[in-house]
Design an enzyme around this catalytic site. Structure first.
Site, short mmCIF file in Angstrom:
data_model
loop_
_atom_site.label_atom_id
_atom_site.label_comp_id
_atom_site.label_asym_id
_atom_site.label_seq_id
_atom_site.Cartn_x
_atom_site.Cartn_y
_atom_site.Cartn_z
N TYR A 65 4.09 -45.25 -64.76
CA TYR A 65 5.13 -46.02 -63.74
C TYR A 65 6.69 -45.46 -63.60
CZ TYR A 65 9.14 -49.59 -63.26
OH TYR A 65 10.31 -50.42 -62.89
N LYS A 95 7.57 -44.28 -60.10
CA LYS A 95 8.17 -44.66 -59.06
C LYS A 95 8.94 -43.25 -58.55
CE LYS A 95 8.61 -48.82 -59.65
NZ LYS A 95 8.45 -49.63 -58.41
N GLY A 112 13.14 -59.93 -56.10
CA GLY A 112 12.39 -59.85 -55.41
C GLY A 112 12.78 -61.35 -54.71
N GLY A 150 12.31 -62.49 -60.18
CA GLY A 150 13.30 -62.16 -60.60
C GLY A 150 13.62 -60.87 -59.66
N THR A 158 14.98 -59.39 -65.48
CA THR A 158 14.42 -60.06 -64.91
C THR A 158 12.52 -60.42 -65.74
OG1 THR A 158 12.79 -58.01 -64.16
CG2 THR A 158 14.64 -58.72 -62.99
N SER A 214 13.04 -46.88 -58.70
CA SER A 214 14.06 -47.51 -60.34
C SER A 214 14.73 -46.39 -60.51
CB SER A 214 13.10 -47.32 -61.04
OG SER A 214 12.66 -47.39 -62.54
N ASP A 233 3.63 -62.46 -52.89
CA ASP A 233 3.27 -61.87 -54.25
C ASP A 233 2.22 -62.78 -54.36
OD1 ASP A 233 3.65 -62.86 -57.10
OD2 ASP A 233 5.65 -61.92 -56.68
P1 NAD Z 1 9.55 -59.66 -61.50
O1 NAD Z 1 8.58 -59.57 -62.90
O2 NAD Z 1 10.77 -60.51 -62.03
O3 NAD Z 1 8.86 -58.93 -60.81
C1 NAD Z 1 8.25 -58.49 -60.08
C2 NAD Z 1 6.82 -59.71 -59.15
O4 NAD Z 1 5.79 -58.73 -58.14
C3 NAD Z 1 6.23 -60.74 -59.87
O5 NAD Z 1 6.55 -61.95 -58.80
C4 NAD Z 1 4.61 -60.13 -59.77
O6 NAD Z 1 3.84 -61.45 -59.21
C5 NAD Z 1 5.38 -59.50 -58.56
N1 NAD Z 1 3.71 -58.68 -58.67
C6 NAD Z 1 3.00 -57.41 -59.68
N2 NAD Z 1 2.10 -57.37 -58.61
C7 NAD Z 1 1.44 -57.84 -58.04
C8 NAD Z 1 0.87 -57.19 -56.62
N3 NAD Z 1 -0.08 -56.83 -56.98
N4 NAD Z 1 1.11 -57.85 -55.07
C9 NAD Z 1 1.73 -58.82 -55.41
N5 NAD Z 1 3.17 -59.13 -56.22
C10 NAD Z 1 2.79 -58.64 -57.11
O7 NAD Z 1 10.50 -58.23 -62.19
P2 NAD Z 1 11.36 -57.09 -61.77
O8 NAD Z 1 12.06 -56.73 -62.33
O9 NAD Z 1 11.96 -58.38 -60.42
O10 NAD Z 1 10.98 -56.34 -60.18
C11 NAD Z 1 10.91 -55.73 -59.28
C12 NAD Z 1 10.98 -55.41 -58.51
O11 NAD Z 1 11.50 -53.91 -59.48
C13 NAD Z 1 9.22 -54.29 -59.23
O12 NAD Z 1 8.94 -52.69 -58.79
C14 NAD Z 1 10.11 -53.57 -60.74
O13 NAD Z 1 9.01 -51.83 -60.97
C15 NAD Z 1 11.78 -52.80 -60.22
N6 NAD Z 1 12.61 -52.52 -61.53
C16 NAD Z 1 13.05 -53.68 -61.68
C17 NAD Z 1 13.80 -52.91 -62.99
C18 NAD Z 1 14.07 -54.19 -63.52
O14 NAD Z 1 14.93 -53.16 -65.25
N7 NAD Z 1 13.80 -55.78 -63.63
C19 NAD Z 1 14.07 -51.54 -62.77
C20 NAD Z 1 14.01 -50.56 -61.84
C21 NAD Z 1 13.19 -50.99 -60.98
#
Ligand code: NAD
Length: 284
Positions: A153, A157, A19, A17, A188, A140, A37
């Site tokens: 959550y 945030k 990252g 996602g 993602t 977020s 990760d």
């Molecule tokens: P994603 O699921 O694609 O990626 C999240 C990654 O974090 C995964 O690779 C997962 O393995 C890793 N992860 C989870 N727990 C972990 C841990 N304990 N230690 C190490 N790695 C860990 O989701 P994303 O949307 O890319 O999320 C990334 C960040 O963005 C998160 O903090 C999420 O809360 C935030 N976020 C996402 C959105 C959205 O709409 N996608 C919106 C606001 C905030």
């Protein structure tokens, strides 16, 4: 000249996602990147694809020793740490407050909040002696308004955004900048996970999630990881050298609130009028 040439970054949650998008962006801009990760197969595969400029370390950000090991790896391999992107996350515990499972609460906070604290703590240990550094934390829009995530959550945030502001003040005298990014709805696996989908099935579901979300943001499309990666690139670069303590919203305008046309529609409909006829007029 690449914008992150010779810089060294750690990106937690870098295997997927937002990252992953940022790992790709930073590497393309000349940075060397530790992908930290939980997901070993995806993380290893990404590091192999991008070559020796990147390395993967299986890391659980809720475990302080593992976060410290990621910083040690950056230092032993490349001798410096310029950027710490505390981004790992998941949706965490959900459900009515009266049923809240406190172990699941601790696990959620352990990843979303403690993981960000420990990432900053161990990065600062090497950034202070270097006299500079950049810390970026993924918050977020759920931390700004209700309705975008479970309450645990969302509270985590909100704390990440405020932590970033307060830490920025603490670290400014040491030339270390701290900012948060508040993404909106970004396509993602964070949305496929609650649906019980993984791997190829999760990827295949993203267009349907896009269809569900795309008309919501005023800009008329869902977010993609590159939208956030572009912001994380700018914050890490010298172009943002006067920016610290901010929670930067990247959401296609969702948090601007409902459009005023919706208000006139509700008003007109309740009076049986044509919505186009209900508009402010001169006088009262
Ligand atoms: P994603 O699921 O694609 O990626 C999240 C990654 O974090 C995964 O690779 C997962 O393995 C890793 N992860 C989870 N727990 C972990 C841990 N304990 N230690 C190490 N790695 C860990 O989701 P994303 O949307 O890319 O999320 C990334 C960040 O963005 C998160 O903090 C999420 O809360 C935030 N976020 C996402 C959105 C959205 O709409 N996608 C919106 C606001 C905030």
């Amino acid at each position: 000249m690449s914008r992150l040439q010779d810089r060294v970054a750690i990106i937690t949650g870098g295997a997927s996602g937002i990252g992953e998008g940022t790992v790709r962006k930073y590497a393309a801009e000349g940075a060397r990147v530790v992908i930290a990760d939980l997901q070993e197969a995806r993380g290893q595969q990404l590091a192999e694809e991008l070559g020796p400029q990147t390395t993967f370390l299986q890391t659980d950000v809720s475990d302080e020793a593992q976060v410290a090991a990621a910083v040690d790896l950056a230092m032993s391999r490349w001798g410096r740490l310029d950027v710490m992107f505390n981004n790992a996350g998941f949706g965490g515990v959900s459900g009515p407050i009266e049923d809240l499972d406190m172990e699941a609460y601790d696990r959620t906070m352990g990843v979303l909040l403690r993981g960000v604290f420990t990432g900053a703590k161990h990065a600062v240990k090497v950034m202070k002696p270097a006299g500079k550094g950049v810390i970026i934390n993924t918050a977020s829009i759920a931390g700004l308004q209700s309705g975008f995530g479970p309450v645990t959550y969302s509270a985590a945030k909100a704390a990440v955004a405020h932590f970033s502001r307060c830490l920025a003040a603490e670290l400014a005298p040491f030339n270390i900048r701290v900012n948060a990014i508040c993404p909106g709805l970004v396509l993602t696996h964070i949305f496929t996970n609650p649906l019980g989908l993984q791997g190829a099935a999760a990827d295949a579901a993203l267009p349907r999630i896009d269809a569900a979300f795309s008309s919501w943001p005023p800009l008329g499309r869902s977010g993609v990881p590159e939208d956030i990666a572009n912001t994380a690139l700018w914050l890490a670069s010298d172009e943002a050298s006067y920016v610290t303590g901010q929670a930067i919203v990247v959401d296609g305008g969702i948090t601007t609130g409902p459009r005023s046309s919706e208000m006139w529609e509700r008003l007109a409909t309740s009076f049986g009028m044509d919505p186009a006829a209900a508009r402010p007029r001169p006088g009262n």
